[in-house]
Design a protein around this motif. Sequence first.
Motif, PDB file in Angstrom:
ATOM      1  N   SER A  23       0.830  -1.191   0.000  1.00 17.53           N
ATOM      2  CA  SER A  23       0.000   0.000   0.000  1.00 17.53           C
ATOM      3  C   SER A  23       0.881   1.264   0.000  1.00 17.53           C
ATOM      4  N   ARG A  24       1.947   1.242   0.788  1.00 18.82           N
ATOM      5  CA  ARG A  24       2.892   2.372   0.782  1.00 18.82           C
ATOM      6  C   ARG A  24       3.547   2.540  -0.578  1.00 18.82           C
ATOM      7  N   ILE A  25       3.979   1.442  -1.170  1.00 13.32           N
ATOM      8  CA  ILE A  25       4.648   1.484  -2.485  1.00 13.32           C
ATOM      9  C   ILE A  25       3.681   2.024  -3.539  1.00 13.32           C
ATOM     10  N   SER A  26       2.447   1.550  -3.523  1.00 15.73           N
ATOM     11  CA  SER A  26       1.447   1.994  -4.507  1.00 15.73           C
ATOM     12  C   SER A  26       1.215   3.498  -4.410  1.00 15.73           C
ATOM     13  N   LYS A  27       1.221   4.028  -3.203  1.00 16.11           N
ATOM     14  CA  LYS A  27       1.044   5.483  -3.008  1.00 16.11           C
ATOM     15  C   LYS A  27       2.291   6.243  -3.443  1.00 16.11           C
ATOM     16  N   ASP A  28       3.465   5.782  -2.979  1.00 17.56           N
ATOM     17  CA  ASP A  28       4.716   6.511  -3.236  1.00 17.56           C
ATOM     18  C   ASP A  28       5.065   6.598  -4.723  1.00 17.56           C
ATOM     19  N   TYR A  29       4.698   5.579  -5.495  1.00 19.45           N
ATOM     20  CA  TYR A  29       5.101   5.550  -6.908  1.00 19.45           C
ATOM     21  C   TYR A  29       3.943   5.826  -7.872  1.00 19.45           C
ATOM     22  N   GLU A  30       2.854   6.291  -7.339  1.00 20.48           N
ATOM     23  CA  GLU A  30       1.691   6.650  -8.170  1.00 20.48           C
ATOM     24  C   GLU A  30       2.120   7.641  -9.259  1.00 20.48           C
ATOM     25  N   GLY A  31       1.790   7.356 -10.509  1.00 15.02           N
ATOM     26  CA  GLY A  31       2.120   8.275 -11.611  1.00 15.02           C
ATOM     27  C   GLY A  31       3.576   8.241 -12.043  1.00 15.02           C
ATOM     28  N   LEU A  40      16.581 -13.021  -7.076  1.00 12.34           N
ATOM     29  CA  LEU A  40      16.491 -14.482  -6.980  1.00 12.34           C
ATOM     30  C   LEU A  40      17.740 -15.032  -6.302  1.00 12.34           C
ATOM     31  N   LYS A  41      17.662 -16.179  -5.665  1.00 13.38           N
ATOM     32  CA  LYS A  41      16.386 -16.885  -5.661  1.00 13.38           C
ATOM     33  C   LYS A  41      15.497 -16.465  -4.512  1.00 13.38           C
ATOM     34  N   GLY A  42      16.114 -16.049  -3.394  1.00 12.15           N
ATOM     35  CA  GLY A  42      15.362 -15.865  -2.159  1.00 12.15           C
ATOM     36  C   GLY A  42      14.140 -14.959  -2.231  1.00 12.15           C
ATOM     37  N   GLY A  43      14.211 -13.942  -3.130  1.00  8.75           N
ATOM     38  CA  GLY A  43      13.144 -12.948  -3.142  1.00  8.75           C
ATOM     39  C   GLY A  43      11.859 -13.382  -3.833  1.00  8.75           C
ATOM     40  N   PHE A  44      11.846 -14.586  -4.408  1.00  6.61           N
ATOM     41  CA  PHE A  44      10.731 -14.914  -5.317  1.00  6.61           C
ATOM     42  C   PHE A  44       9.363 -15.021  -4.646  1.00  6.61           C
ATOM     43  N   ILE A  45       9.301 -15.522  -3.455  1.00  3.79           N
ATOM     44  CA  ILE A  45       7.988 -15.701  -2.813  1.00  3.79           C
ATOM     45  C   ILE A  45       7.455 -14.358  -2.313  1.00  3.79           C
ATOM     46  N   PHE A  46       8.317 -13.597  -1.662  1.00  8.50           N
ATOM     47  CA  PHE A  46       7.911 -12.272  -1.179  1.00  8.50           C
ATOM     48  C   PHE A  46       7.477 -11.404  -2.354  1.00  8.50           C
ATOM     49  N   LEU A  47       8.246 -11.434  -3.441  1.00 12.00           N
ATOM     50  CA  LEU A  47       7.895 -10.617  -4.603  1.00 12.00           C
ATOM     51  C   LEU A  47       6.546 -11.032  -5.178  1.00 12.00           C
ATOM     52  N   ALA A  48       6.310 -12.323  -5.248  1.00 19.09           N
ATOM     53  CA  ALA A  48       5.031 -12.802  -5.797  1.00 19.09           C
ATOM     54  C   ALA A  48       3.865 -12.306  -4.947  1.00 19.09           C
ATOM     55  N   ASP A  49       4.046 -12.314  -3.634  1.00 12.63           N
ATOM     56  CA  ASP A  49       2.995 -11.827  -2.729  1.00 12.63           C
ATOM     57  C   ASP A  49       2.834 -10.311  -2.851  1.00 12.63           C
ATOM     58  N   LEU A  50       3.972  -9.612  -2.811  1.00 11.58           N
ATOM     59  CA  LEU A  50       3.967  -8.151  -2.832  1.00 11.58           C
ATOM     60  C   LEU A  50       3.381  -7.618  -4.140  1.00 11.58           C
ATOM     61  N   ALA A  51       3.839  -8.178  -5.262  1.00 12.27           N
ATOM     62  CA  ALA A  51       3.418  -7.682  -6.573  1.00 12.27           C
ATOM     63  C   ALA A  51       1.899  -7.748  -6.722  1.00 12.27           C
ATOM     64  N   ARG A  52       1.306  -8.787  -6.178  1.00 15.93           N
ATOM     65  CA  ARG A  52      -0.143  -8.953  -6.329  1.00 15.93           C
ATOM     66  C   ARG A  52      -0.953  -8.018  -5.443  1.00 15.93           C
ATOM     67  N   GLU A  53      -0.294  -7.343  -4.500  1.00 15.18           N
ATOM     68  CA  GLU A  53      -0.984  -6.361  -3.655  1.00 15.18           C
ATOM     69  C   GLU A  53      -0.723  -4.933  -4.117  1.00 15.18           C
ATOM     70  N   ILE A  54       0.176  -4.768  -5.090  1.00 16.39           N
ATOM     71  CA  ILE A  54       0.490  -3.429  -5.608  1.00 16.39           C
ATOM     72  C   ILE A  54      -0.569  -3.060  -6.642  1.00 16.39           C
ATOM     73  N   THR A  55      -1.096  -1.836  -6.516  1.00 20.78           N
ATOM     74  CA  THR A  55      -2.271  -1.471  -7.320  1.00 20.78           C
ATOM     75  C   THR A  55      -1.957  -0.515  -8.471  1.00 20.78           C
ATOM     76  N   ILE A  56      -0.669  -0.217  -8.691  1.00 16.61           N
ATOM     77  CA  ILE A  56      -0.291   0.662  -9.812  1.00 16.61           C
ATOM     78  C   ILE A  56       0.429  -0.182 -10.867  1.00 16.61           C
ATOM     79  N   PRO A  57       0.473   0.303 -12.148  1.00 17.07           N
ATOM     80  CA  PRO A  57       1.201  -0.481 -13.158  1.00 17.07           C
ATOM     81  C   PRO A  57       2.706  -0.427 -12.914  1.00 17.07           C
ATOM     82  N   VAL A  58       3.363  -1.568 -12.966  1.00 16.62           N
ATOM     83  CA  VAL A  58       4.816  -1.627 -12.754  1.00 16.62           C
ATOM     84  C   VAL A  58       5.441  -2.594 -13.759  1.00 16.62           C
ATOM     85  N   ASP A  59       6.728  -2.386 -14.048  1.00 16.33           N
ATOM     86  CA  ASP A  59       7.489  -3.385 -14.798  1.00 16.33           C
ATOM     87  C   ASP A  59       8.154  -4.299 -13.781  1.00 16.33           C
ATOM     88  N   LEU A  60       8.200  -5.573 -14.070  1.00 13.23           N
ATOM     89  CA  LEU A  60       8.853  -6.524 -13.170  1.00 13.23           C
ATOM     90  C   LEU A  60      10.013  -7.197 -13.887  1.00 13.23           C
TER      91      LEU A  60
END
Length: 178
Positions: A23-31, A40-60
């Motif tokens: 929610s903080r990331i979605s607000k901070d990077y709006e627009g 990788l590799k360690g970040g893959f699960i957290f990223l999968a969870d986090l990315a799906r809660e981010i509400t703005i368009p992002v490149d991954l």
Amino acid sequence: MGAIERVLITKEELNKQVKEMASRISKDYEGKELVIIGVLKGGFIFLADLAREITIPVDLDFMSVSSYGNSSKSSGVVKIIKDVDTNIDGKHVLIVEDIVDTGLTLNHLVELLKTRGPLSVKICAALDKPSRRKVDVQVDYKGIEIPDEFVVGYGLDYCGKYRNIPEVCILKKDVYLK
Ligand code: PRP
Ligand code: MN
Ligand code: MG
């Protein structure tokens, strides 16, 4: 699993943390043009969870780096196994990691990515083990602080195993001391 001493952080606690950060990331990077780089590799699960809660368009994109190999101690040498293929020139970058331990991995990544002309480079990490820090890294989105225990699960491994455990767990000492 027999190798686990106990659960340190439950699924519910992780989920709450992910939602707050997203929610903080979605607000901070709006627009803004944001490239999220999962480590990788360690970040893959957290990223999968986090990315799906981010509400703005992002490149991954992803980088694969390793400093621990099969050891329980950081080698201090950060090996880039796979680089991103996204051009980050003129874009905002957010690096997503499972844990900041000595800080060597993130310190190296930030310095490397900064040479490529991004507007900003920030860090988001699910876990923080400040007691082991060797270099100072600014973690802009800092997750749950943990004690100096060897933890696995939620992406974190020991010898490549246990990443798939959904909670963050303390590994039994005899597993990595033998
Ligand atoms: C672990 C972890 C972080 C890094 C943190 O990765 O996933 O990337 O170490 O440690 P540091 O702050 O001391 O640098 P590892 O090198 O084990 O690779 P992996 O993600 O493929 O398991
Ligand atoms: Mn890692
Ligand atoms: Mg590892």
